[in-house]
Scaffold this active site. Structure first.
Site, PDB file in Angstrom:
ATOM      1  N   TYR A 144      40.686  43.620  38.273  1.00  0.00           N
ATOM      2  CA  TYR A 144      39.512  43.516  37.265  1.00  0.00           C
ATOM      3  C   TYR A 144      38.685  42.299  37.597  1.00  0.00           C
ATOM      4  O   TYR A 144      39.385  41.330  38.176  1.00  0.00           O
ATOM      5  CB  TYR A 144      40.157  43.168  35.813  1.00  0.00           C
ATOM      6  CG  TYR A 144      39.296  42.913  34.967  1.00  0.00           C
ATOM      7  CD1 TYR A 144      38.478  43.799  34.261  1.00  0.00           C
ATOM      8  CD2 TYR A 144      39.409  41.458  34.251  1.00  0.00           C
ATOM      9  CE1 TYR A 144      37.476  43.497  33.361  1.00  0.00           C
ATOM     10  CE2 TYR A 144      38.405  41.061  33.376  1.00  0.00           C
ATOM     11  CZ  TYR A 144      37.678  42.213  32.878  1.00  0.00           C
ATOM     12  OH  TYR A 144      36.849  41.863  31.800  1.00  0.00           O
ATOM     13  N   ASP A 238      38.623  36.663  44.411  1.00  0.00           N
ATOM     14  CA  ASP A 238      38.653  36.342  42.971  1.00  0.00           C
ATOM     15  C   ASP A 238      39.583  35.740  42.641  1.00  0.00           C
ATOM     16  O   ASP A 238      40.794  36.460  42.274  1.00  0.00           O
ATOM     17  CB  ASP A 238      38.329  37.638  42.276  1.00  0.00           C
ATOM     18  CG  ASP A 238      38.181  37.468  40.766  1.00  0.00           C
ATOM     19  OD1 ASP A 238      38.329  36.344  40.281  1.00  0.00           O
ATOM     20  OD2 ASP A 238      37.717  38.573  39.976  1.00  0.00           O
ATOM     21  N   LYS A 266      39.226  30.232  34.170  1.00  0.00           N
ATOM     22  CA  LYS A 266      40.509  30.039  33.595  1.00  0.00           C
ATOM     23  C   LYS A 266      41.082  28.826  33.359  1.00  0.00           C
ATOM     24  O   LYS A 266      40.578  27.984  32.842  1.00  0.00           O
ATOM     25  CB  LYS A 266      41.355  31.262  33.797  1.00  0.00           C
ATOM     26  CG  LYS A 266      41.004  32.684  33.442  1.00  0.00           C
ATOM     27  CD  LYS A 266      41.951  33.835  33.676  1.00  0.00           C
ATOM     28  CE  LYS A 266      41.551  35.095  32.964  1.00  0.00           C
ATOM     29  NZ  LYS A 266      41.317  36.104  33.410  1.00  0.00           N
TER      30      LYS A 266
HETATM   31  C1  LIG Z   1      39.879  36.782  33.525  1.00  0.00           C
HETATM   32  C2  LIG Z   1      39.424  37.580  35.006  1.00  0.00           C
HETATM   33  C3  LIG Z   1      38.107  37.692  35.232  1.00  0.00           C
HETATM   34  C4  LIG Z   1      37.039  37.666  34.031  1.00  0.00           C
HETATM   35  O1  LIG Z   1      36.833  36.311  33.249  1.00  0.00           O
HETATM   36  P1  LIG Z   1      36.380  35.931  32.121  1.00  0.00           P
HETATM   37  O2  LIG Z   1      36.334  34.332  31.937  1.00  0.00           O
HETATM   38  O3  LIG Z   1      37.056  36.654  31.061  1.00  0.00           O
HETATM   39  O4  LIG Z   1      34.830  36.408  31.979  1.00  0.00           O
HETATM   40  C5  LIG Z   1      37.660  38.105  36.265  1.00  0.00           C
HETATM   41  N1  LIG Z   1      38.490  38.052  37.147  1.00  0.00           N
HETATM   42  C6  LIG Z   1      39.968  38.107  37.439  1.00  0.00           C
HETATM   43  C7  LIG Z   1      40.794  38.086  38.464  1.00  0.00           C
HETATM   44  C8  LIG Z   1      40.285  37.738  36.094  1.00  0.00           C
HETATM   45  O5  LIG Z   1      41.501  37.668  35.897  1.00  0.00           O
END
Ligand SMILES: *Cc1c(COP(=O)(O)O)cnc(C)c1O
Length: 431
Positions: A144, A238, A266
């Protein structure tokens, strides 16, 4: 345990909020029942509107790595508030947080702050395309990367290999440049390169956390990077979830691989909306105002969020809880396996640093397909039993549990008892 006030708020919330939530995972859809409404949190604990107290293994899906309301973070936020909330002009703290990020990640010379992980990733893709002059991006099934159009593919197994949108409202045109590969399967990446000569790069969760925790196999990322460079394509890592979580320098530090472009979110905002993308100078210089890739944000680098981020990362560096995380996660793995075994339940536990979760399945889980074999009904029983024992977990089989540095021995003892009870309930439910 009663959830009367949560229930009332849920019913009330349905009128003016979609499903009474502002993010679908909060809706408890995959475990049944109604969402809990939270009133407050402190340290390792979170409290709902019915005054039930839980040990928090959600931590807002990762950000609250120090636990809630750490006093140094709170002090920094209060101090920042006195100077104003947002100016539409640069502030000193943006430079300070940028330096912390650049020092932590060897592959980052310059960084750009945005307001969410989603935004960080979609900007990183634009940057990879701008830099390489190529259009296609490969993502892995089950990973994701936020909810931008181009990446809402392969969110479900059936659609995975077809490159069809995983959401209504995403036009096929928006995903026509997104190719899907299998996690831990370099040949599935090579197969795309054999067919296409316009691939800008590959985006990956270095430790997958959004299909449950799935680890990359030995050298997978290194091999991937070497291959990509031989094809003049970029590796986009990511680290929105893993950045500062498994090591201060993220999964890249642990795995010994450096991304061409890194995405963060995060933890970096200490509980406020911050995302970031960064890379070497030659790549970042493509971004406006230095270069021709446009990307902007009214609230980007927000002063309150920067203050929270700086205080969180400074305290995190000082605490250096990573060894402790390793020990607690190992203990949690053993506890889960032992209690599952005691009650004759098949589980697989995957973990990395302070991310861990059990899959209710046999064998091993190394990719999305194997994760999908899990018994979500068993998880639902387990989840509610844990809630009733005062343990707050993500309401999905396919989400990582997170550890905070504020967990105490007592919290762990309570967690162990709860796991025993919950596994027993799962076993009973089978009969
Ligand atoms: C949470 C997450 C996102 C998206 O971040 P948001 O702040 O919710 O938009 C993208 N990539 C990874 C790996 C994530 O865990």
């Amino acid at each position: 345990m009663n959830h009367k006030n949560s229930e009332k708020l849920y019913q009330k919330g349905l009128k003016h909020l979609v499903g009474a939530v502002n993010s679908p995972v909060r809706a408890f859809a995959s475990v049944g029942g109604n969402p809990l409404f939270i009133k407050k949190a402190k340290g390792s604990k979170i409290v709902d509107v019915d005054a039930n107290k839980y040990i928090d293994y959600v931590l807002s899906y990762g950000p609250m790595i120090l636990g809630h309301r750490h006093k140094k973070v709170e002090k920094a936020i209060k101090k920042a508030l006195k100077n104003g909330y947002t100016f539409g002009a640069s502030t000193k703290n943006e430079i300070k947080l940028a330096k912390i990020v650049c020092d932590a990640f060897t592959g980052i010379d310059k960084v750009r702050f945005v307001n969410s992980g989603t935004e960080a990733v979609l900007s990183a893709l634009r940057l990879a395309r701008a830099y390489t002059g190529k259009d296609k991006i490969i993502k892995f099934s089950g990973c994701y990367h936020g909810h931008s159009d181009a990446l809402l593919v392969a969110a479900g197994s059936g659609l995975a290999t077809l490159s069809l949108p995983g959401s209504k409202g995403v036009p096929e045109g928006a995903v026509k440049n997104t190719l899907i590969a299998n996690y831990n399967d370099i040949d599935s990446v090579k197969a795309h390169f054999d067919k296409h000569d316009d691939i800008a790069g590959v985006i990956i969760e270095p430790i997958a956390g959004n299909m449950g925790v799935v680890l990359p196999q030995e050298n997978f990322l290194k091999e991937l990077k070497d291959y990509l460079h031989s094809k003049n394509a970029l590796l986009i890592i990511d680290e929105v979830m893993t950045g500062f979580r498994s090591k201060f320098g993220g999964a890249q530090e642990v795995l010994g691989v450096e991304a061409d472009i890194t995405c963060l979110g995060k933890v970096i905002g200490g509980g406020f909306p911050v995302g970031a993308y960064g890379a070497r100078n030659e790549i970042m210089e493509m971004v406006a105002p230095l270069g021709g890739m446009y990307q902007a944000g009214t609230l980007s680098g927000n002063p309150i969020a920067m203050a929270a981020g700086i205080a969180t990362l400074t305290e995190l560096k000082k605490q250096n809880p990573y060894q402790k995380f390793e020990e607690v996660a190992l203990w949690l793995e053993n506890t889960l396996l032992e209690k599952a075994n005691k009650h004759n339940i098949d589980i697989v536990v995957n973990r990395f640093g302070s991310m861990i979760n059990p899959f209710f399945t046999k064998g091993k889980v190394t990719n999305f397909e194997e994760a999908q074999q899990s018994d979500t009904e068993k998880f639902a029983v387990f989840f509610w039993e844990m809630i009733n024992s005062g343990i707050f977990l993500p309401p999905s089989q396919f989400e990582a549990w997170f550890l905070s540095s504020s967990l105490s021995e007592k919290d762990l003892e309570k967690t162990e008892k709860a796991i025993d009870k919950a596994m027993k309930a799962v076993a009973k439910n089978l009969k």
